[in-house]
Scaffold this active site. Sequence first.
Site, PDB file in Angstrom:
ATOM      1  N   PHE A  47       0.862  -1.193   0.000  1.00 33.92           N
ATOM      2  CA  PHE A  47       0.000   0.000   0.000  1.00 33.92           C
ATOM      3  C   PHE A  47       0.888   1.229   0.000  1.00 33.92           C
ATOM      4  O   PHE A  47       1.815   1.335   0.812  1.00 33.92           O
ATOM      5  CB  PHE A  47      -0.919   0.039   1.225  1.00 33.92           C
ATOM      6  N   ASP A 101       9.541   2.333   1.651  1.00 35.52           N
ATOM      7  CA  ASP A 101       8.389   3.093   2.129  1.00 35.52           C
ATOM      8  C   ASP A 101       8.238   2.800   3.619  1.00 35.52           C
ATOM      9  O   ASP A 101       7.696   1.765   4.017  1.00 35.52           O
ATOM     10  CB  ASP A 101       7.127   2.716   1.343  1.00 35.52           C
ATOM     11  N   LYS A 141       3.245   9.779   8.847  1.00 35.55           N
ATOM     12  CA  LYS A 141       2.600   9.273  10.067  1.00 35.55           C
ATOM     13  C   LYS A 141       3.284   9.707  11.373  1.00 35.55           C
ATOM     14  O   LYS A 141       3.201  10.859  11.755  1.00 35.55           O
ATOM     15  CB  LYS A 141       2.469   7.759   9.964  1.00 35.55           C
TER      16      LYS A 141
HETATM   17  N1  PMP Z   1       2.637   4.228   2.415  1.00 34.60           N
HETATM   18  C1  PMP Z   1       2.357   3.389   3.428  1.00 34.60           C
HETATM   19  C2  PMP Z   1       3.268   2.241   3.701  1.00 34.60           C
HETATM   20  C3  PMP Z   1       1.222   3.591   4.229  1.00 34.60           C
HETATM   21  O1  PMP Z   1       0.935   2.747   5.225  1.00 34.60           O
HETATM   22  C4  PMP Z   1       0.377   4.700   3.953  1.00 34.60           C
HETATM   23  C5  PMP Z   1      -0.865   4.993   4.781  1.00 34.60           C
HETATM   24  N2  PMP Z   1      -1.490   3.926   5.381  1.00 34.60           N
HETATM   25  C6  PMP Z   1       0.722   5.544   2.891  1.00 34.60           C
HETATM   26  C7  PMP Z   1       1.856   5.287   2.152  1.00 34.60           C
HETATM   27  C8  PMP Z   1      -0.123   6.750   2.549  1.00 34.60           C
HETATM   28  O2  PMP Z   1      -0.033   7.709   3.561  1.00 34.60           O
HETATM   29  P1  PMP Z   1      -1.126   8.872   3.663  1.00 34.60           P
HETATM   30  O3  PMP Z   1      -2.407   8.230   4.072  1.00 34.60           O
HETATM   31  O4  PMP Z   1      -0.559   9.815   4.719  1.00 34.60           O
HETATM   32  O5  PMP Z   1      -1.196   9.514   2.349  1.00 34.60           O
END
Ligand code: PMP
Length: 424
Positions: free
Chosen positions: A137, A238, A267
Site C-alpha cells: 500500500f 516506504d 505518520k
Molecule cells: N505508504 C504506506 C506504507 C502507508 O501505510 C500509507 C498509509 N497507510 C501511505 C503510504 C499513505 O499515507 P497517507 O495516508 O498519509 O497519504
Amino acid sequence: MKNSAISERKNQSISRGVGMTTQIYADRAENSEIWDVEGRRYIDFSSGIAVVNTGHRHPKVIEAVKAQLDRFTHTCHQVVPYESYVRLAERLNGMLPGKFEKKTIFVTTGAEAVENAIKIARNATGRQAVIAFAGGFHGRTFMGMALTGKVVPYKVGFGAMPGDVYHAPFPVPLHGVSVADSLAALDRLFKADVDPARVAAIIIEPVQGEGGFYDAPREFLTALRKLCDQHGMLLIADEVQTGFARTGKMFAMDHHEVAADITTMAKSLAGGFPLAAVTGRAEIMDAPGPGGLGGTYGGSPIGVAAAHAVLDVIEEEKLCDRANTLGARLKQRLQSIRDDVPEIVDIRGLGFMNAVEFNDVKKGLPSAEIANAIRLKALDKGLILLTCGVYGNVIRFLAPITIQDGVMNEALDILESSIREVCA
Ligand code: PMP
C-alpha cells in the site's frame, strides 16, 4: 451529543468513499486513551493508523507546537524559509541507514512522499518504469494507487493509472510465496515485461502495513539491493507505517544491513500533525531542478516543531526498547491462548508492530469474518483494534509505544476475552 446522531449527519454530508471503521466520535484523547462525545473511554490500539507512536498529545509535542503557534504558523518554506526545517532535514539525514551523504524534502502526507520519491527516482535515473509488490500500500493519489498492490477498494472505478508500473509477488511463506518464488517472479518480469535497464526504482515496504504486517525477509531485501546495484535501479523503502520506533528500531530497514537509496516517511514523524519526508542519496535528491519539488504546506512549521519533539521523545523515553518489551508481552499473551484457539494461525511482528492471523478452521481458509467479529467485540468492550491483510483476516496492533503498563494489561484482557468469546 450522541454518536448515532452525528453518524446520521455524517451519512448525509460526507462521501461514503471515506470509509470508517468505527462510529465513535472523538471528544478528547490522552496518550493511549480516547474519550468519545458520549463520555465513553476507549483504549486506542490504532494510534490513528500508526501516527501517534509517542501517544496522543504527548506533553513535549504539545509544548513544542504551542511555542511554534506563538511565533509563526505559515510562511511557506519556498518563500520565507525557517531554520527548524533545515535542522529537521539534518536530523533525518543523520538518522537513516546508509553511510552516504543524504538530502531531504518535506511534504504533507505519506502518499505525497511516495509521489515525490518516484518523481525523484525517474528524474535521477532518466528511466520510467517502477516495480512494486502485490499486497503493498502506497497511498491514494494516482501514483500511490498505481503502486498499491490491491485492486479493491483502492483502484476500482478510478480510471487509467499511470503507466509503466509492474507488480511482483511479496514473499509471504505463510501464504505459499517463498523468497525464491518472489525473486523468480522478478526475473520473469524482466524477461517478459520490462527491460531492467528501463526500471527507475523498486519500491517496497520493509514490513507490509495495510497488506497484512508481513516483514520482508532480510535475504529478500539483500537480493533486491543486489539487483538494483546490478541494473542501476534505485531501491525505495516506504517507511510511512514502519518508521519511528514502531518495529523496535528507529526504521524497519535498521533491522537489515541494507540501505535504501530513497526513504519515504510520514505518520509518526510528527506525532499527529501532517508532515511527511523523503530522504535519499544527496546526488539523487538533487536531480530535479529548483521548483520541481515542494508544495505550499510542505514542511509546515507546526509539523516540523512537532517532529523535533517526537524525535527527542523517542530518544529520551527509549521507545525502541519499549516497543520491543511491549511487543513481546503482546505476543506472549496471544501465544498463551493459541492452544485453545485453533483459529489463530500466526502471531508475528517486529517490535510493537504485531499481528495475529485467523483462519476458518473447518474450511482451512483465511477468515475476515472472525477478525472483524473480534474487532467489533473488542470495540464493544472499549478497545479500538484495526484489521488488515489481503484477505482481511489479520488483526494488527498499533498501540502508542508510550502506553502505560496498567492500560496495556487492561487492553490485553479485553483482547483475550474478545478472541475467546468469538472463537468459542
Ligand atoms: N505508504 C504506506 C506504507 C502507508 O501505510 C500509507 C498509509 N497507510 C501511505 C503510504 C499513505 O499515507 P497517507 O495516508 O498519509 O497519504
